[in-house]
Design an enzyme around this catalytic site. Structure first.
Site, PDB file in Angstrom:
ATOM      1  N   HIS A   1       0.843  -1.201   0.000  1.00 26.87           N
ATOM      2  CA  HIS A   1       0.000   0.000   0.000  1.00 26.87           C
ATOM      3  C   HIS A   1       0.886   1.264   0.000  1.00 26.87           C
ATOM      4  CE1 HIS A   1      -3.901   1.882   0.756  1.00 26.87           C
ATOM      5  NE2 HIS A   1      -3.187   2.802   1.370  1.00 26.87           N
TER       6      HIS A   1
ATOM      7  N   GLU B   1       1.847  10.805  -3.744  1.00 34.91           N
ATOM      8  CA  GLU B   1       2.732  10.507  -2.604  1.00 34.91           C
ATOM      9  C   GLU B   1       3.797  11.597  -2.437  1.00 34.91           C
ATOM     10  OE1 GLU B   1       1.918   8.392  -0.508  1.00 34.91           O
ATOM     11  OE2 GLU B   1       0.425   7.329  -1.703  1.00 34.91           O
TER      12      GLU B   1
ATOM     13  N   HIS C   1       2.779  14.538  -0.431  1.00 33.02           N
ATOM     14  CA  HIS C   1       2.992  14.389   1.018  1.00 33.02           C
ATOM     15  C   HIS C   1       4.435  14.752   1.382  1.00 33.02           C
ATOM     16  CE1 HIS C   1      -0.835  12.581   1.953  1.00 33.02           C
ATOM     17  NE2 HIS C   1      -0.630  11.480   1.269  1.00 33.02           N
TER      18      HIS C   1
ATOM     19  N   GLU D   1      -3.894  15.099   2.226  1.00 38.23           N
ATOM     20  CA  GLU D   1      -4.289  14.212   1.133  1.00 38.23           C
ATOM     21  C   GLU D   1      -4.558  14.990  -0.151  1.00 38.23           C
ATOM     22  OE1 GLU D   1      -4.074  11.067   1.113  1.00 38.23           O
ATOM     23  OE2 GLU D   1      -3.588  10.895   3.243  1.00 38.23           O
TER      24      GLU D   1
ATOM     25  N   TYR E   1     -11.061  12.499   3.864  1.00 40.65           N
ATOM     26  CA  TYR E   1     -11.039  12.136   2.440  1.00 40.65           C
ATOM     27  C   TYR E   1     -12.088  12.930   1.670  1.00 40.65           C
ATOM     28  CZ  TYR E   1      -8.124   8.446   4.268  1.00 40.65           C
ATOM     29  OH  TYR E   1      -7.136   7.768   4.912  1.00 40.65           O
TER      30      TYR E   1
END
Ligand SMILES: [Zn+2]
Length: 608
Positions: free
Chosen positions: A349, A380, A383, A407, A517
């Protein structure tokens, strides 16, 4: 696609979702003879955050090793390191209440508040009850993780197998069968869940919150009631787009599956290509518009160019470099896990890390050479660049403005992967005409617009459960009532209170708040619109790419560098000039699709 690490703060970490059950509270020390002073409060938070920083780093290292080399030993070492960090977090959170009501410097007051809001699950101070809650939380997550559906004696399917079937099968009976098989794993969780709600609420009340849901809603720099109203407002803004998409997809699925899909009612939840009907991109081939093919396939392009995984990540890095961000440190390339190792078990993940909270950035992914992973890499890295941008803040402020922001950032960048951007990379000779955009927009809407009501309803459900508005006797019925209200979906076969369908979703079984989210899906379009304006893009929003625009990069960085040192509206204002979250941006982005959907839906039933 999570940020990782055992951060106390906005609890973005997904690996230790039930972690905020701490050790029993230390018994009260003898009451102080005089009230504490502001100086003592500042000294207390400064020491607490330095101590916590050390513990987070230790836990992060242990987690990294465990996630990239799963063995019994690495799991134990990681659990031990996390337990230490968690206990300290709980202890400091409780101690911070000592300074309640004191007039404090703004920075100290904010840090104390963040300390107190760090919990996702507050254990009651009674050690017996705390131990019971810890055990239950672990048992619920364990039951989910071990869940399997065995259609026959010698054939068992885990969630990965079932998801593959859900995403590719077009056999309605088979889809219903695996859907029901997976949901059966949640039944045994029901009893534990009832007790978990009682105990979690007891812990939250000891900390001064009305219940656990109110504790979760308190993390947004406004009252729990104001925050709930904000979400309603955002949903009202975006709902018409969802309803149009729903009507179109229902019609197309009816063409495929016949009367299994009603002409006017809710869509059967097992026919949308995903176990939870939370994103519908897997049914794109069933609903694709005729003659709206964008004319290229990013996966095919990457494969035909012989792109390997390091260059895949380099594309992401060079996007950020084009905005003016420093290149990734050499250690990123030495220490990241980019490909699935052949010799050991790992957590594939995708996640992004900053092990030392300064510059030890890494991603952990099992990259496939696909268009999807190309976008995930940008997500990613979002982040990682955020983590580095706020690394000069005090430790407690090294997090995103609210949990939706973290996110949203990488996804904002991924929205800039437009045809024009692919031209600049030399992937396609020229950008297709915007008349071909409907295919691209519809595919994106199936992923992002379809998600919105699901992203919202999970916590709408849990807030009502924690507040007692939904009682255990109605746990399953109330779940489906909300799925009907927000998503317009219904179960494909009869459900009863023997079932416990909410816990067939990881975040429910594992006590992970979900509203972030929903927020991220709203915010990424708001960020994209603002940065596109800054970059001077005047075309349709879905064709704006901020690639190469230093001014947009500077604005983005200004917001990222704030971390969570200020209330999130301040951060939002720096980037967008707005202090409110605003779902009109997602409406703007999909405006051409909305128009097209309305044409398709003419004369057909809309709503459910
Ligand atoms: Zn993520």
């Amino acid at each position: 696609m999570r940020l990782s690490g055992v951060r106390a703060l906005c609890a973005l970490c997904c690996f230790f979702p039930a972690v905020w059950v701490g050790a029993a509270e230390v018994p009260n020390q003898t009451a102080p003879a005089r009230p504490p002073t502001a100086e003592e409060a500042t000294k207390f938070v400064d020491e607490a955050e330095q101590d916590l920083l050390k513990l987070w780093i230790d836990a992060g290292r242990a987690d990294w090793v465990k996630s990239t080399f799963i063995t019994d030993d690495t799991e134990i070492l990681a659990a031990q390191a996390n337990e230490k960090a968690i206990s300290a977090g709980v202890r400091y959170a409780k101690q911070a209440t000592r300074f309640d009501g004191l007039k404090l410097p703004a920075e100290t007051a904010r840090k104390l508040k963040l300390l107190k809001l760090s919990l996702t699950l507050a254990a009651p101070s009674d050690p017996v009850l705390a131990a019971e809650l810890t055990r239950i939380a672990a048992a619920m997550e364990g039951a989910y993780g071990k869940g399997k559906y065995c259609p026959t004696k010698d054939r068992c399917l885990d969630l990965e197998d079932i998801s593959r079937i859900m995403s590719t099968s077009r056999d309605a009976q088979e889809l219903l069968d695996v859907w029901a098989g997976w949901h059966a794993i949640a039944r045994p969780i029901r009893k534990d869940f009832v007790r978990y709600v009682e105990l979690a609420n007891k812990g939250a009340r000891e900390l001064g919150f009305a219940d656990t849901g109110a504790m979760w809603r308190s993390k947004y720099d406004m009252t729990p009631e104001e925050f709930a109203k904000e979400l309603d407002r955002l949903w009202d803004q975006v709902r018409p787009l969802y309803v149009s998409l729903h009507a179109y997809v229902r019609w197309k699925l009816r063409e495929k599956y016949g009367d299994a899909v009603p002409a006017t009612g809710p869509i059967p939840a097992h026919l949308l290509g995903n176990m939870w009907a939370q994103s519908w991109d897997n049914v794109y081939p069933l609903v694709a518009p005729k003659g709206a093919d964008p004319g290229y396939d990013l996966t095919q392009i990457l494969k035909s160019r012989g792109t390997t995984y390091v260059p895949m990540v380099r594309y992401g890095e060079s996007f950020f470099s084009s905005l003016g961000f420093e290149p990734l440190p050499k250690t990123f390339w030495d220490r990241s896990m980019l490909v699935k190792p052949r010799d050991r078990d790992v957590v594939c993940h995708a996640s992004a890390w900053n092990i030392d909270y300064v510059d030890d950035l890494r991603i952990k992914m099992c990259i496939d050479i696909t268009g999807e992973d190309f976008a995930t890499i940008h997500h990613e890295l979002g982040h990682n660049y955020y983590q580095r941008a706020y690394n000069k803040q005090p430790p407690l402020f090294r997090d995103s403005a609210n949990d939706g922001f973290h996110e949203a950032v990488g996804d904002t960048i991924a929205l800039s992967i437009t045809p024009e951007y692919l031209v600049r990379l030399g992937f396609i000779p020229s950008a297709p005409d915007t008349s071909k955009d409907i295919g691209l927009l519809l595919a994106k809407a199936l992923e992002k617009v379809a998600f919105l009501p699901f992203g919202l309803m999970i916590d709408q459900y849990r807030w009502k459960v924690f507040s007692g508005e939904i009682t255990p006797a109605d746990y399953n019925r109330a779940w489906w009532a909300l799925r009907l209200k927000y998503q317009g979906v219904a179960p494909g076969l009869a459900r009863s209170e023997e079932d416990f369908d909410p816990a067939a979703k990881y975040h429910v079984a594992a006590n992970v708040p979900y509203t972030r989210y929903f927020l991220a899906h709203i915010l990424q379009f708001q960020f994209h619109r603002a940065l596109s304006n800054t970059a001077g893009c005047t075309g349709p929003l879905n064709r704006c790419s901020i690639y190469g625009n230093k001014e947009a990069g500077r604005r983005l960085n200004d917001m990222l560098a704030m971390g969570c040192s200020k209330p999130w509206p301040d951060a939002l204002e720096v980037l967008t000039g707005q202090r409110q979250m605003d779902a009109t941006a997602i409406r703007d982005y999909f405006a051409p699709l909305q128009k097209w959907l309305d044409e398709q839906n003419k004369g057909k039933p809309v709503g459910w």
